[in-house]
Enzyme design. Sequence first.
Site, short mmCIF file in Angstrom:
data_model
loop_
_atom_site.label_atom_id
_atom_site.label_comp_id
_atom_site.label_asym_id
_atom_site.label_seq_id
_atom_site.Cartn_x
_atom_site.Cartn_y
_atom_site.Cartn_z
N GLU A 321 40.63 41.99 28.22
CA GLU A 321 39.86 41.69 29.38
C GLU A 321 40.85 41.14 30.59
OE1 GLU A 321 38.21 39.14 32.07
OE2 GLU A 321 37.21 38.26 30.25
N CYS A 355 37.55 34.36 36.49
CA CYS A 355 37.80 35.73 36.71
C CYS A 355 36.45 36.82 37.15
CB CYS A 355 38.21 36.66 35.30
SG CYS A 355 36.83 36.14 34.05
#
Length: 704
Positions: A321, A355
Site C-alpha cells: 500500500e 497516507c
Amino acid sequence: AYLVRRLDENTSDENYLKAAFEIGSNPSKFAEQKTRFENSVRERHTISTASRRHQPDPVDYSTFHNQASGDPTEPKYIAAVIEEIDRVRKHDMTIPIVINGDEVTTDQCEDGTDPGDNALVWYSYCVANEKLIDKAVSVATSGVSSWSAKSVVERKEILFNVANVMHEQRARTIAVMSRDAGKTVSEADPEVSEAIDFARYYATTGVDNNDSRPMGVVLVVPPWNFPYAIPAGGVCAALAAGNTVILKPAPETVATAWLLAQQLWEGGVPHDALQFVPTRDDESGKHLVTHDGIQALILTGAFDTADMFMGWKSELNLLAETSGKNSLVVSACADIDAAVKDLVQSAFGHAGQKCSAASLGIIVESIYKDPSFTRQLIDDVTTLKVGAGWDFSTTVGAVIRQPEGALHRALTSLDEGESWLVEPKQLDDAGQLWSPGVKVGIKPGSWSHQNEWFGPVLGLMVAPDLKTAIEWQNATEFGLTAGIHSLDADECALWMDSVEAGNLYINRGITGAIVQRQPFGGWKRSSVGANAKAGGPNYVHTLRNWSPLQDSRAAKWSVDEWWKKVGSKAIDATGLTVEKNYQRYRKPLAPIIVRVDDSTSNEDVSLINYISQLTGTEVLWSTATAESFDDLIARAQYKVRWLSSEAAPRKELLAKGVSLDSRPIAQRGDIEAPRWLLEQSVAITYHRYGNINGGPKPVCKGLA
C-alpha cells in the site's frame, strides 16, 4: 447546528412550545400537556442519572466486533494514560533483536528519539547484521510447518488472545506512541482499536489447508506514521493465513513495534512464528528484503520505496500500500460549517502525516468566494494547538523528523500564482514543531497539485464547477482516498461514479478508515502487487497460494455464485444507522493485458473470457510471438496478468505504475474473480446535526 436543533425540538409534537399556541383554547391540548407534566413529576426518581458513556462495554468480543476506543471523559482512562505517559517519559531502554525467543544485543545500535521533545534520545535499539538475518529467516522457515498445521480455530484463539492483551495495555501503547512517533493521545487511541480489530478480523477470515497453502515466511515492513496498527495488521494477517513472520520495524518507531511484538508473544504467538529484526536502511536491510527465504513482503510506504525494492529484486513478491495525493472536494451545495471542520481534520490530523491525509482541498468557486468559508478556515487552522503528543491539549503534534525534500518545499516555498492564506511557522529549534499552513492559488498540473507531502500543509484549488473539480481530483498518479462535501444527492452520485480512488468519503473526513467498515487500499500508484484492501474480506486470501484451475466448468459456477451474492452488489457489512459503509467492485480503469504462451491452458483462457463477459472487464491478449516486451510495456495502462513462462518485466511495468499479477488462475471463483476488478469502499454520513438519515441519500449503480 444549535439553531437546527432548537428548531427541530421546538416544532416536535411532544414539545410544550408547539402546544402553547392552542393550550388556552383547545381542551385536548391542555389535557395532553397536563398528563405529560404529571407523569414527569411522578417518574422523576425512576430515571437513571448514571453516565451512559461510562457503562461497561456490553459488546461480546468473542466474535468480531469493532473495538470501542477509549473514552476521553472517563476518569479511570485518563488517569491510566497519564500514569503510563509519566512512566514512559522517565524510562530508557535498549531494544534487542529477538530470534526464536532469544534476545540478541549487538554492538551495532541506533538511537530512538522523541520527536515531540526536541529530538531527545530515550532508547537505543540493536540492528541486525547479515548473519543474524540469515538465522532469523532460518528459524521462521522451520516454524512454518508447525504454525500452518494449526487449525483455523487454534490460530483464531491465539489472535483473539493477542487482541485482549492489546486492549489491556491500551494506555501503555498510547504512551509509547506519543513519545516514539509524536502521536497525540486522540490519534494514538483509535490506532490501538484498529490494531485490535485487525487481530480479530483477520482471525475470522483465515482458512484451513484444504484448497490453499500458506506462502511461507512473510516479511512485514511497516511505516512510521502508523507505527502500531499497520504492523499489527500485516503481522496478524500473515499469521492468520498460516505464514510465519519477520517484523522489521520502521527505524523511526522501533519502540512501538517492540511493544507490539511483546504483546503478540504474550498473547500466545509462538516464538518461531514471529521474529523481531530491526535493521538499518543499508546493505543489511537490503539483504533481508532480497533474501531467498522470504516468500512475500508486506510494505506500507512510499511508491519510491516499492520501486527501490523491486529494483533490488525484480521477482520479489511485493504486496504494498503506497502513496496518496488525496483531496476533498467542496461543492457549491456544501454545508460550509461541516466542510471546513472535516477538511481541517483530514489535513492536519497527526500533523498531516497520514497516507490518507488531505493535502488538497478543491473548492468550487462560489463557495470559495463566500467570505464565511475563508474566515472559518483561517479561524479553525490558526486555533489548532501545536505541541508534544503526550500533552492532552495538543491537536497537532510534531513531524517525525526535521522537514526535508517535498515537505520542506511545501512548508517554505510558493510557486507562481500561489500565496499563503495561513503561513506555517517553525516553532522549535529542532524543526519538528510547525504551525499548520494553508496555501492558495494552486494551479492544475502544478507541483503542489501532483506531488505528495507528509506534513501540516493544506493546498487549495478553486474550480469553476463540480465537473472540473472531479477532473482535477482524478488528475494525479495516485488513487488512495478522496472525499466530497455536498448536500445534493445528484452531485454525490455523479462524484461517486466518477472519482478514481479506493476509499471514498461523502460528507465526512477522508481519514480514519475502520476495519471491515471501510477496508483500506488504493488504485493506480497507491497500490503495488497482487494486493487487496487491508481490513477487508480478501486480504488474508492474498497471503496464501491457491490450488490452480483444473475444471473451468466448476470454476464458472463458483464465479457465478460470487458475482450474484457479492461482486455485483454494494454490501454494507456493519449496518450502522448514522453512516453507510458500502464495499463494492468496479471495472478496471483500463483493459487488463493477459500475457500467455503455449503453457497457458484452454481451461485458463475459457475462464478468463467468462469472467470478462460477466463483469464487463476488458481483456487484451498478448503473446511473445505477436508482441515484444517493449510494445507490451508501451500499451499497458492498469494491470498485466502474467500467465506466460517468460520472465516478466516487473520493474519496467512498475515504473509506469502498472500492476503485475503473476499468480496462476485459481480454481475457486470467489478467489479468482476479484483479481479482475477494483475494490472500492464508500462511506456516507447519514445524519445531519444529529438527525438520523439527515442529508443527501445518493444513489448510484449497486448502491441501494
